[in-house]
Design a protein around this motif. Structure first.
Motif, short mmCIF file in Angstrom:
data_model
loop_
_atom_site.label_atom_id
_atom_site.label_comp_id
_atom_site.label_asym_id
_atom_site.label_seq_id
_atom_site.Cartn_x
_atom_site.Cartn_y
_atom_site.Cartn_z
N GLY A 241 8.81 5.06 7.26
CA GLY A 241 9.26 6.29 7.90
C GLY A 241 9.42 6.13 9.40
O GLY A 241 10.38 6.64 9.99
N LYS A 244 12.70 4.43 9.94
CA LYS A 244 13.84 5.08 9.30
C LYS A 244 14.42 4.25 8.15
O LYS A 244 15.64 4.16 7.98
CB LYS A 244 14.92 5.40 10.34
N GLN A 246 14.87 4.35 4.42
CA GLN A 246 14.85 5.52 3.53
C GLN A 246 14.99 5.19 2.05
O GLN A 246 14.77 6.06 1.22
CB GLN A 246 15.97 6.48 3.94
N THR A 285 15.88 10.56 1.64
CA THR A 285 14.86 9.56 1.31
C THR A 285 14.82 9.33 -0.19
O THR A 285 14.79 10.27 -0.98
CB THR A 285 13.48 10.02 1.80
#
Length: 355
Positions: A241, A244, A246, A285
């Protein structure tokens, strides 16, 4: 504008490169009616295939007629081992050559799979040339098949394998890769791909659950392994996270992960393999966790897939820098000694189409 260094990942010089192309087509009654028996069918088409391969100097090719999935790995010695669901090829591209027809007595295959293993030096630099030669063989081979075979699915698989902590073990030399997408790489080498094709780029990272990890994170007397897996999961999700990333998954169910594009394939599993499908075009996500709280595995696999936003003219170097940073964070949390234990990364690039 991001600097060029952000788009270049430095991979140890002792990284291993592999490439293989998988061609497959389904069989039906019309196909088998052309031959006296299934065994004769496999013999006839394999003999013709291997003749074409010799003409194109493709020296490590295997026809699989038992509906098992091929898995390819580097090894200094050449082995072909089978399980219930897999045919595993271990080989060194510099030295090993073989033509084999792999079948089971009295078994009628639903599908033929042909594995073309790249050989020689500098596999990545010569990938387009290898693809051209294989494509030429497939095109000619297809004309010899019964008319019921309308198309052949082609998958080009390439991967680089290396230890995340190679530097700590004394392997100081590295090489900067931009990791360009296969389509522009092939176009510049006069190997254009069909207009209708799909690509998938991802990394898998394997971390053994060593005695030290078990001692530290499995309190004595605790029933089951749910807390260990949840801690692994939370650590992984947090690390991804922050960077980034996902499209991710954690596999700790004693199955080998296979990654596919969700636009053409769905999540599935059997007794040995765990298929995981991601949508590169979806920016939400996508996380999948596969583990059992009553089963302690030897190795945990982490999968990190690139999306359309990671694909650019420069390459996937920036994506892989994020992958490495995330996995270093996970390794730090579990106090993995960099100078003693391997954390193996495999960077995969796939392209598939119908011929």
């Amino acid at each position: 504008m991001a600097s060029q260094s952000q788009h270049r990942v430095y991979i140890p010089s002792n990284a291993r490169s592999n490439q293989y192309i998988l061609a497959e087509f389904k069989l039906d009654d019309l196909f088998y009616q052309q031959f006296l028996s299934p065994a004769q069918a496999y013999q006839k088409i394999s003999e013709h295939l291997f003749t074409l391969c010799e003409e194109r100097e493709l020296h490590n090719v295997h026809l699989i007629a038992n509906d098992k999935l091929p898995i390819v790995r580097f090894h200094e010695e050449s082995y072909c081992l089978q399980t219930k669901k897999q045919v595993m090829f271990f080989y060194n591209p510099k030295y090993h050559e073989s033509h084999m027809c792999i079948e089971d007595a009295d078994y009628v295959a639903k599908k033929i799979r042909i594995v073309f293993l790249a050989t020689g030096d500098e596999l990545r630099a010569n990938a387009a040339q290898f693809h051209r030669r294989v494509a030429a063989v497939i095109k000619e081979f297809k004309t010899t098949l019964p008319e019921s075979i309308q198309s052949i699915k082609v998958r080009d698989h390439q991967h680089l394998t290396y230890d995340l902590f190679a530097n700590a073990k004394g392997n100081k030399e590295s090489y900067g890769y931009k990791l360009r997408s296969l389509t522009p790489r092939y176009q510049t080498r006069e190997c254009p791909l069909p207009a209708e094709h799909s690509e998938m780029t991802y990394a898998t990272v394997s971390i053994p659950l060593t005695r030290a990890i078990k001692t530290q994170f499995l309190p004595q007397g605790e029933q089951g392994y749910a807390n260990l897996y949840r801690y692994l999961e939370d650590t992984f999700l947090t690390a991804c996270g922050t960077r980034k990333l996902q499209r991710i998954a954690m596999v700790a169910n004693d199955r080998i992960p296979l990654v596919r594009n969700s636009q053409v394939d769905n999540n599935a599993q059997n007794s040995e393999l765990q298929k995981i499908s991601f949508d590169p075009a979806n920016h939400d996500t996508q996380y999948y966790g596969f583990w059992q709280e009553d089963k302690l595995v030897q190795t945990v696999y982490f999968i990190l897939a690139a999306g359309d936003e990671d694909k650019n003219d420069i390459g996937f170097g920036k994506f892989m820098n994020s992958v490495e940073a995330a996995m270093r964070s996970v390794a730090d949390k579990f106090q993995i000694p960099a100078d003693q234990q391997n954390v193996t990364i495999r960077f995969y690039q796939h392209v598939s189409y119908r011929a």
